[in-house]
Design a protein around this motif. Structure first.
Motif, mmCIF file in Angstrom:
data_model
loop_
_atom_site.group_PDB
_atom_site.id
_atom_site.type_symbol
_atom_site.label_atom_id
_atom_site.label_comp_id
_atom_site.label_asym_id
_atom_site.label_seq_id
_atom_site.Cartn_x
_atom_site.Cartn_y
_atom_site.Cartn_z
ATOM 1 N N UNK A 8 -21.493 9.082 -4.918
ATOM 2 C CA UNK A 8 -20.306 9.544 -4.050
ATOM 3 C C UNK A 8 -19.793 10.972 -4.059
ATOM 4 N N UNK A 9 -19.701 11.501 -5.506
ATOM 5 C CA UNK A 9 -19.428 12.951 -5.377
ATOM 6 C C UNK A 9 -20.133 13.763 -4.743
ATOM 7 N N UNK A 10 -21.720 13.620 -4.730
ATOM 8 C CA UNK A 10 -22.228 14.520 -4.208
ATOM 9 C C UNK A 10 -22.370 14.272 -2.768
ATOM 10 N N UNK A 11 -22.250 13.273 -2.275
ATOM 11 C CA UNK A 11 -21.988 13.062 -0.777
ATOM 12 C C UNK A 11 -20.872 13.796 -0.366
ATOM 13 N N UNK A 12 -19.754 13.818 -1.246
ATOM 14 C CA UNK A 12 -18.509 14.476 -0.629
ATOM 15 C C UNK A 12 -18.870 16.052 -0.530
ATOM 16 N N UNK A 13 -19.763 16.474 -1.180
ATOM 17 C CA UNK A 13 -20.046 17.906 -0.879
ATOM 18 C C UNK A 13 -20.507 18.264 0.443
ATOM 19 N N UNK A 14 -21.333 17.483 1.009
ATOM 20 C CA UNK A 14 -21.728 17.655 2.221
ATOM 21 C C UNK A 14 -21.030 17.185 3.364
ATOM 22 N N UNK A 15 -19.850 16.784 3.364
ATOM 23 C CA UNK A 15 -18.918 16.117 4.220
ATOM 24 C C UNK A 15 -18.333 17.377 4.887
ATOM 25 N N UNK A 16 -18.378 17.472 6.252
ATOM 26 C CA UNK A 16 -17.732 18.595 6.916
ATOM 27 C C UNK A 16 -16.192 18.447 6.752
ATOM 28 N N UNK A 17 -15.722 19.644 6.280
ATOM 29 C CA UNK A 17 -14.115 19.959 6.180
ATOM 30 C C UNK A 17 -13.457 19.285 7.182
ATOM 31 N N UNK A 18 -13.501 19.094 8.501
ATOM 32 C CA UNK A 18 -12.536 18.534 9.396
ATOM 33 C C UNK A 18 -12.799 16.918 9.113
ATOM 34 N N UNK A 19 -13.700 16.570 8.510
ATOM 35 C CA UNK A 19 -13.729 15.064 8.365
ATOM 36 C C UNK A 19 -13.140 14.553 7.007
ATOM 37 N N UNK A 20 -12.861 15.310 6.220
ATOM 38 C CA UNK A 20 -12.355 15.046 4.723
ATOM 39 C C UNK A 20 -10.951 14.244 4.868
ATOM 40 N N UNK A 21 -9.959 14.886 5.714
ATOM 41 C CA UNK A 21 -8.745 13.751 5.640
ATOM 42 C C UNK A 21 -8.926 12.415 6.312
ATOM 43 N N UNK A 22 -9.723 12.293 7.221
ATOM 44 C CA UNK A 22 -10.028 10.777 7.590
ATOM 45 C C UNK A 22 -10.473 9.908 6.673
ATOM 46 N N UNK A 23 -11.728 10.657 5.884
ATOM 47 C CA UNK A 23 -12.298 9.981 4.693
ATOM 48 C C UNK A 23 -11.199 9.684 3.562
ATOM 49 N N UNK A 24 -10.370 10.641 3.332
ATOM 50 C CA UNK A 24 -9.331 10.425 2.437
ATOM 51 C C UNK A 24 -8.404 9.191 2.538
ATOM 52 N N UNK A 25 -8.080 9.213 4.024
ATOM 53 C CA UNK A 25 -7.288 7.884 4.136
ATOM 54 C C UNK A 25 -8.003 6.682 4.184
ATOM 55 N N UNK A 26 -9.222 6.852 4.365
ATOM 56 C CA UNK A 26 -10.006 5.457 4.450
ATOM 57 C C UNK A 26 -10.117 5.243 2.924
ATOM 58 N N UNK A 27 -10.479 6.013 2.041
ATOM 59 C CA UNK A 27 -10.745 5.838 0.642
ATOM 60 C C UNK A 27 -9.242 5.164 -0.006
ATOM 61 N N UNK A 28 -8.152 5.667 0.456
ATOM 62 C CA UNK A 28 -6.846 5.283 0.031
ATOM 63 C C UNK A 28 -6.436 3.707 0.387
#
Length: 63
Positions: A8-28
């Motif tokens: 999962x950590x490795x996958x985060x490294x390839x997520x585009x910057x503009x997709x991090x916030x929606x991913x953050x809210x999903x994980x929350x």
């Protein structure tokens, strides 16, 4: 299917910057609100250590 945390950590490294916030809210949504974060636990421990050293201001002395 078993997913390792490192994967999962490795996958985060390839997520585009503009997709991090929606991913953050999903994980929350998967983290209980009443569970302290690592940062909160560390802050509590630092506070306890400061109190043990006498590094605090008593409540009645606060402005």
């Amino acid at each position: 299917m078993t997913i390792e945390r490192q994967k999962l950590h490795d996958m985060l490294e390839i997520v585009e910057e503009n997709e991090l916030l929606p991913l953050y809210y999903l994980l929350c949504k998967f983290i209980p609100a009443d569970v302290a974060t690592v940062e909160e636990i560390e802050a509590i421990q630092r506070g306890r250590e400061q109190i043990a050293r006498g590094e605090f201001v008593p409540f009645d002395e606060l402005p």
